[in-house]
Design a protein around this motif. Structure first.
Motif, short mmCIF file in Angstrom:
data_model
loop_
_atom_site.label_atom_id
_atom_site.label_comp_id
_atom_site.label_asym_id
_atom_site.label_seq_id
_atom_site.Cartn_x
_atom_site.Cartn_y
_atom_site.Cartn_z
N HIS A 33 -3.40 -13.58 6.15
CA HIS A 33 -4.19 -12.95 5.67
C HIS A 33 -5.53 -13.60 5.17
O HIS A 33 -6.53 -13.25 4.88
N GLN A 36 0.68 -1.08 -0.04
CA GLN A 36 0.02 -0.02 0.25
C GLN A 36 0.82 1.23 0.16
O GLN A 36 0.44 2.35 -0.77
N THR A 74 -7.72 -2.22 -4.23
CA THR A 74 -7.79 -1.44 -2.96
C THR A 74 -7.63 -2.40 -1.91
O THR A 74 -7.33 -1.85 -0.71
N GLN A 75 -7.57 -3.62 -1.89
CA GLN A 75 -7.32 -4.81 -0.87
C GLN A 75 -5.90 -5.24 -1.41
O GLN A 75 -5.94 -6.11 -2.36
N TYR A 76 -5.01 -4.98 -0.67
CA TYR A 76 -3.54 -5.12 -1.12
C TYR A 76 -2.93 -6.50 -0.91
O TYR A 76 -2.09 -6.95 -1.54
N GLU A 77 -3.95 -7.40 -0.26
CA GLU A 77 -3.59 -8.95 -0.25
C GLU A 77 -4.06 -9.63 -1.70
O GLU A 77 -3.83 -10.72 -1.67
N ALA A 110 -11.98 -10.31 -0.26
CA ALA A 110 -11.80 -9.27 -1.22
C ALA A 110 -12.97 -9.48 -2.47
O ALA A 110 -12.98 -10.40 -2.95
#
Length: 526
Positions: free
Chosen positions: A418, A97, A442-445, A436
C-alpha cells in the motif's frame, strides 16, 4: 490502558509456578471440544503449544512487529490462541474495513480486563465500556461537549502557555552553550500532562494537587501495564489475588479516589460560589451535565471519574510519545528537518508567539511531516481489542462469538503493498499526491486514531497539542545529536504498553535559533 499485548511486553509471560497451575487446572477441567470444531473455517495461524497456545510467539517488546511477521506467513486474518483466549489478528486494510465498518456492530464492544475493571471503575469509561445505551451516552458527551472542535479551540490559551513553558525549559537547558543534551522525552510528557490537567480541572486543581493526581495516575499506569494472568487464563483469575496484583490495583484506585474527591469537591464549591459563571474546564462541564440529568443514561460522580481516567491515560502518553517520534525521525533525516524549519520560520518570523496556534494551514510540509510520523509510529499500533458479539465472517473465515479481535494498524501503515517499496522510510512527500490526507479513519491503511464507532474521540484534542509542540520545537531551536552519535546510530526501538513509546527517552542537543525577535515575542517568552 491494558490490552493483551501490553501485558506481554512488560514481563516474562509465565513463571514456572503459573505454568504448573495452568496444567493442574487443565487436567481438572478437562479438554473439551465441540463435535463440529473441525468443520469451522477458522482463520489459519501458527502452531500452538499446549496450555499457553501462541504466547511465546509474542515474547517481545514489539508485538506489532512479531504479528506482522506471522501474518506474512499465515495471512491477513490470523488465528492465535493466547492462553485460554481465542484471538484473531487483522493485518490488511480490506479485513480491517470489514471489522471496523462493514460488520462494526458485531465488533462494537471491548473485552473486560482485570485492570480496567478496577482502575476504570467497572469499565465505566469510554474506552472499555460495553457497547450499548451507556456507551452511546458517554460517546455523545465526548463528541458534543468535551472534545468537540469548538471545545478544543477554547483550550488554545492553555496550549499556548504550556508549550511556551516547554520552550523556556529547553532554553534553560541550552543556556550554558556547552552542548549538553536535554531529556526531550521527559519534558514532552510534563508538557502534555500539564495541558490535559489544566483543560480537565481548571482552577479546581492547584500545582500541588495536580502533582498528586499525576503521581497517582502514574502508579495506575505502571500497574496496568504488567502481566495479568486472569486476562489470558480466565480460569486462573485467582492467581492475580494470590500474587497481590489485585490488592495493588485497588490500593492505587483508592489513592486516585482520594485526589479525585478533593478536586471534585473544590470544583463543586467553586460552582456554588459562582452560580452565574460557566466554567470551561472539562470537569465543570461534566458536573453540569450530571446535575441537569437530561441524558438517556444518567451519570454520577463515579462515571465522571472513569471518563477523566481515560482523558489522562489516552491523552497524554500518546501525544508526548508521538512528538518524541517526530523529533526522532527528523533528527535522522536532516533534509526533512531543514525543510520543515525553513517553512516554519519563513511563515512565523516577525509574528507574535500567540499566532502560532492554528498555523498549520500555512505549513503544508510540516503537516506532511506529522502525518508521516503518525504513519510510521501510530500512537496505538494495535488498536484496542474488540470482542466479537456474534459469530461472523471476516476475510472469508469464521470468527467465533467471544473471540477477541485486534487490528494491526502498525503493520498496515508499513505495508509495501500500500505504501511502496520505501514503506519503512520516513518520506513526508508521499502525502503530496494521492496519499491518505486526513485522520478520519476512512482509509484503512492509515489509522492513527482508529476507525468506526470506537474511533478515538480525542483525536482533535491531541492533534492540536501535537501540532503546536512540533511547530515551536522546530521554530525556536536547532537540534543535533549528542557527541559521538550519528543519525543511523540513534536507537529507534519501541516498547508497546498500549501506546508505542521509544524504549529509551530521546536526548537531543538544542541551540537557540537567532530569530528576528519582535517586542511581542520577547515579552511572551519572559
Amino acid at each position: 490502558m491494558k490490552t493483551i499485548l501490553m501485558e506481554l511486553s512488560a514481563a516474562p509471560l509465565l513463571s514456572v509456578a503459573l505454568v504448573s497451575l495452568a496444567i493442574l487446572v487443565s487436567v481438572l477441567l478437562g479438554r473439551r471440544s465441540t463435535p463440529d470444531s473441525k468443520k469451522k473455517r477458522r482463520p489459519p495461524g501458527p502452531r500452538r503449544l499446549p496450555l499457553i497456545g501462541n504466547l511465546l510467539h509474542l515474547l517481545t517488546s514489539e508485538p506489532p512487529v512479531a504479528l506482522r511477521d506471522l501474518a506474512r506467513k499465515h495471512g491477513p486474518v490470523m488465528y492465535l490462541r493466547l492462553g485460554q483466549v481465542d484471538t484473531v489478528v487483522v493485518s490488511s486494510p480490506a479485513a480491517a474495513q470489514e471489522v471496523l465498518r462493514d460488520t462494526n456492530l458485531a465488533f462494537a464492544s471491548r473485552p473486560s480486563f482485570v485492570a480496567t475493571e478496577i482502575v476504570c471503575y467497572g469499565n465505566l469509561d469510554v474506552a472499555f465500556a460495553p457497547y450499548g445505551a451507556y456507551w452511546r451516552t458517554l460517546r455523545k458527551i465526548c463528541t458534543v461537549e468535551l472534545l468537540s472542535a469548538r471545545k478544543v479551540r477554547q483550550f488554545a490559551a492553555i496550549r499556548d502557555d504550556e508549550t511556551l513553558a516547554l520552550v523556556r525549559a529547553v532554553q534553560r537547558a541550552a543556556a550554558g552553550g556547552g552542548g549538553e543534551p536535554v531529556d526531550l522525552g521527559r519534558l514532552l510528557m510534563s508538557c502534555t500532562n500539564s495541558i490535559t490537567a489544566k483543560a480537565t480541572f481548571g482552577e479546581a486543581c492547584d500545582a500541588d494537587l495536580q502533582e498528586q493526581f499525576l503521581s497517582a495516575i502514574a502508579v495506575v499506569l505502571e500497574l496496568s501495564s504488567g502481566l495479568c494472568v486472569g486476562d489470558l487464563f480466565p480460569s486462573l483469575r485467582f492467581v492475580d489475588v494470590v500474587t497481590g496484583l489485585r490488592r495493588r490495583l485497588w490500593r492505587a484506585r483508592r489513592q486516585l479516589d482520594a485526589v479525585f474527591d478533593e478536586i471534585i469537591g473544590r470544583c463543586e464549591a467553586r460552582r456554588e460560589r459562582k452560580k452565574t459563571a460557566a466554567a470551561d474546564d472539562l470537569l465543570s462541564v461534566m458536573l453540569r451535565i450530571k446535575d441537569e440529568g437530561e441524558l438517556e443514561f444518567p451519570i454520577g460522580t463515579t462515571n465522571i471519574k472513569a471518563v477523566v481516567v481515560d482523558l489522562f491515560t489516552a491523552g497524554t502518553d500518546t501525544t508526548s510519545s508521538t512528538a518524541e517520534w517526530i523529533m526522532s525521525e527528523l533528527i535522522r533525516n536532516p533534509e526533512a528537518m531543514a525543510k520543515a524549519q525553513m517553512e516554519i520560520r519563513q511563515a512565523l518570523d516577525h509574528t507574535s508567539a500567540q499566532d502560532h496556534e492554528g498555523c498549520m494551514g500555512v505549513l503544508p510540509y510540516t503537516r506532511m511531516v506529522i502525518m508521516e510520523a503518525l504513519r510510521l509510529h501510530p500512537p496505538v499500533p494495535l488498536l484496542l481489542p474488540r470482542v466479537c458479539r456474534e459469530t461472523c465472517d471476516i476475510g472469508g473465515f469464521e470468527v467465533a462469538s467471544g473471540s477477541r479481535v485486534m487490528v494491526n494498524a502498525w503493520a498496515m501503515a508499513r505495508s509495501p503493498m500500500h505504501w511502496g517499496e520505501d514503506a519503512e522510510e520516513f518520506r513526508p512527500e508521499r502525502f503530496e499526491d494521492g496519499g491518505a490526507q486526513d485522520y478520519t479513519g476512512t482509509q484503512y491503511e492509515y489509522l492513527p486514531f482508529g476507525s468506526g464507532r470506537r474511533m478515538c474521540p480525542g483525536g482533535n484534542f491531541g492533534l492540536a497539542t501535537l501540532e503546536l509542540i512540533t511547530v515551536r520545537l522546530l521554530y525556536y531551536f536547532d537540534w543535533s545529536l549528542p557527541a559521538g552519535v550519528g543519525p543511523d546510530e540513534l536507537d529507534m526501538e519501541m516498547i508497546v504498553t498500549g501506546t508505542a513509546r521509544r524504549r529509551s527517552s530521546l536526548h537531543l542537543v538544542p541551540s537557540q535559533y537567532k530569530m528576528p525577535v519582535t517586542e511581542i515575542q520577547l515579552c511572551s517568552l519572559e
